[in-house]
Scaffold this motif. Structure first.
Motif, mmCIF file in Angstrom:
data_model
loop_
_atom_site.group_PDB
_atom_site.id
_atom_site.type_symbol
_atom_site.label_atom_id
_atom_site.label_comp_id
_atom_site.label_asym_id
_atom_site.label_seq_id
_atom_site.Cartn_x
_atom_site.Cartn_y
_atom_site.Cartn_z
ATOM 1 N N THR A 50 -0.763 6.995 -4.675
ATOM 2 C CA THR A 50 0.062 5.600 -4.417
ATOM 3 C C THR A 50 -0.280 4.647 -5.490
ATOM 4 N N ARG A 55 -13.410 6.685 2.794
ATOM 5 C CA ARG A 55 -12.317 7.039 3.902
ATOM 6 C C ARG A 55 -12.713 7.212 5.294
ATOM 7 N N TYR A 103 -5.005 -5.115 6.031
ATOM 8 C CA TYR A 103 -4.352 -4.632 7.147
ATOM 9 C C TYR A 103 -5.292 -4.156 8.149
ATOM 10 N N GLN A 115 -5.009 -1.253 11.425
ATOM 11 C CA GLN A 115 -4.288 -0.858 12.239
ATOM 12 C C GLN A 115 -5.021 -0.055 13.431
ATOM 13 N N LEU A 159 0.657 -2.783 12.678
ATOM 14 C CA LEU A 159 -0.304 -3.356 11.638
ATOM 15 C C LEU A 159 -0.422 -4.600 11.828
ATOM 16 N N LEU A 195 -8.432 1.781 11.772
ATOM 17 C CA LEU A 195 -7.827 2.347 10.334
ATOM 18 C C LEU A 195 -7.747 0.815 9.501
ATOM 19 N N LEU A 255 -6.419 -0.845 6.144
ATOM 20 C CA LEU A 255 -5.536 -0.473 5.061
ATOM 21 C C LEU A 255 -5.394 -1.434 4.147
ATOM 22 N N PHE A 269 0.347 1.114 -0.152
ATOM 23 C CA PHE A 269 -0.729 1.252 0.591
ATOM 24 C C PHE A 269 -1.881 2.208 0.238
ATOM 25 N N GLY A 270 -3.014 1.985 0.351
ATOM 26 C CA GLY A 270 -4.211 2.998 0.139
ATOM 27 C C GLY A 270 -4.122 3.829 1.385
ATOM 28 N N GLU A 271 -4.894 5.104 1.319
ATOM 29 C CA GLU A 271 -5.041 5.772 2.377
ATOM 30 C C GLU A 271 -5.892 5.392 3.514
ATOM 31 N N ARG A 326 -3.242 8.827 6.752
ATOM 32 C CA ARG A 326 -3.039 8.357 5.442
ATOM 33 C C ARG A 326 -2.345 7.111 5.581
ATOM 34 N N GLY A 327 -2.169 6.479 4.434
ATOM 35 C CA GLY A 327 -1.487 5.173 4.463
ATOM 36 C C GLY A 327 0.025 5.290 4.408
ATOM 37 N N PRO A 328 0.801 4.430 4.929
ATOM 38 C CA PRO A 328 2.462 4.324 5.065
ATOM 39 C C PRO A 328 2.761 4.308 3.669
#
Lengths: 115, 112
Positions: free
Chosen positions: A2, A9, A35, A37, A43, A88, A90, A106-108, B42-44
């Motif tokens: 992305t 991670r 963010y 989650q 979110l 998580l 983000l 967004f990142g992973e 994973r991210g959105p």
């Protein structure tokens, strides 16, 4: 891919540790976000930086400390976290125009576990 | 009460079948509505973006609809594939302050 990279991670830390999450965007955007989650929750916006200045802090506890040294990098410094902070995290970026919120990329995510 | 409500919370469907996810929102006025797909771990990733004047938008096998009068949106997945297994998040952007209101997501599992 992305264009938004987050490290690490996965992170496991004790409540007395100090760690940092890193985010880097390669999209030339001028706004970056953190963010949170959590399971079965929407979110939650934590921090917004636009043109490297913090424009929003959604009443996040001081144990989370953001840093945005330039438009491509964003950090989230963590210290004395609580188990309920496990989630998580983000990072996202967007091109922010006058009165317009651009599409979020967004990142992973960084999966954080606090023991 | 969350400003964006999604249903069903979770859904299991057979590969090749169609399904429809619902998003009801109360925020007003809104600037645009987005659907994101989030794979596990994973991210959105953005699927569709619709302004208040648009009724439908497609992205491959994904079709989003919007009824601004009833404040409802839906995401239709056609001929589902195993790779469609994910959480689908509805996001409403408020007009004026550009705040984002997120739904909790629809968890879809596609089985062979």
């Amino acid at each position: 891919e992305t264009g938004v990279t987050q490290t690490p991670r996965h992170l496991v830390m004790g409540m007395t540790n100090k760690k940092s999450l890193k985010c880097e965007q390669h999209l030339g955007h001028n706004a970056m976000y953190w963010y949170k989650q959590s399971a079965k929750k929407p979110l939650e916006l934590m921090f917004v930086y636009s043109l490297e200045e913090r424009v929003e802090n959604n009443s996040v506890p001081s144990r989370f400390s953001p840093e945005c040294p330039n438009s491509s990098h964003l950090f989230l410094h963590l210290h004395t976290l609580q188990p309920e902070d496990s989630a998580l995290y983000l990072c996202a970026s967007s091109q922010h125009g006058t009165g317009v919120t651009g599409e979020l990329f967004f990142g992973e995510g960084s999966r954080l576990t606090v023991l | 009460k969350n400003q964006v409500e999604q249903s069903p919370q979770s859904l299991i469907i057979l590969e090749g079948k169609n399904c429809t996810l619902q998003c009801n929102y109360t925020v007003s006025p809104f600037s645009n509505l987005r659907w994101y797909k989030q794979d596990t771990g994973r991210g959105p990733v953005s699927l569709t973006i619709m302004t208040f004047s648009e009724n439908t938008k497609s992205n491959g096998r994904y079709t989003a609809t919007l009824d601004a009068d009833t404040k409802q949106s839906s995401l239709h997945i056609t001929a589902s594939q195993l790779s469609d297994s994910a959480s689908y998040i509805c996001v409403v952007i408020l007009y004026g302050n550009n705040r984002l209101a997120f739904g909790k997501g629809n968890q879809v599992v596609v089985i062979p």
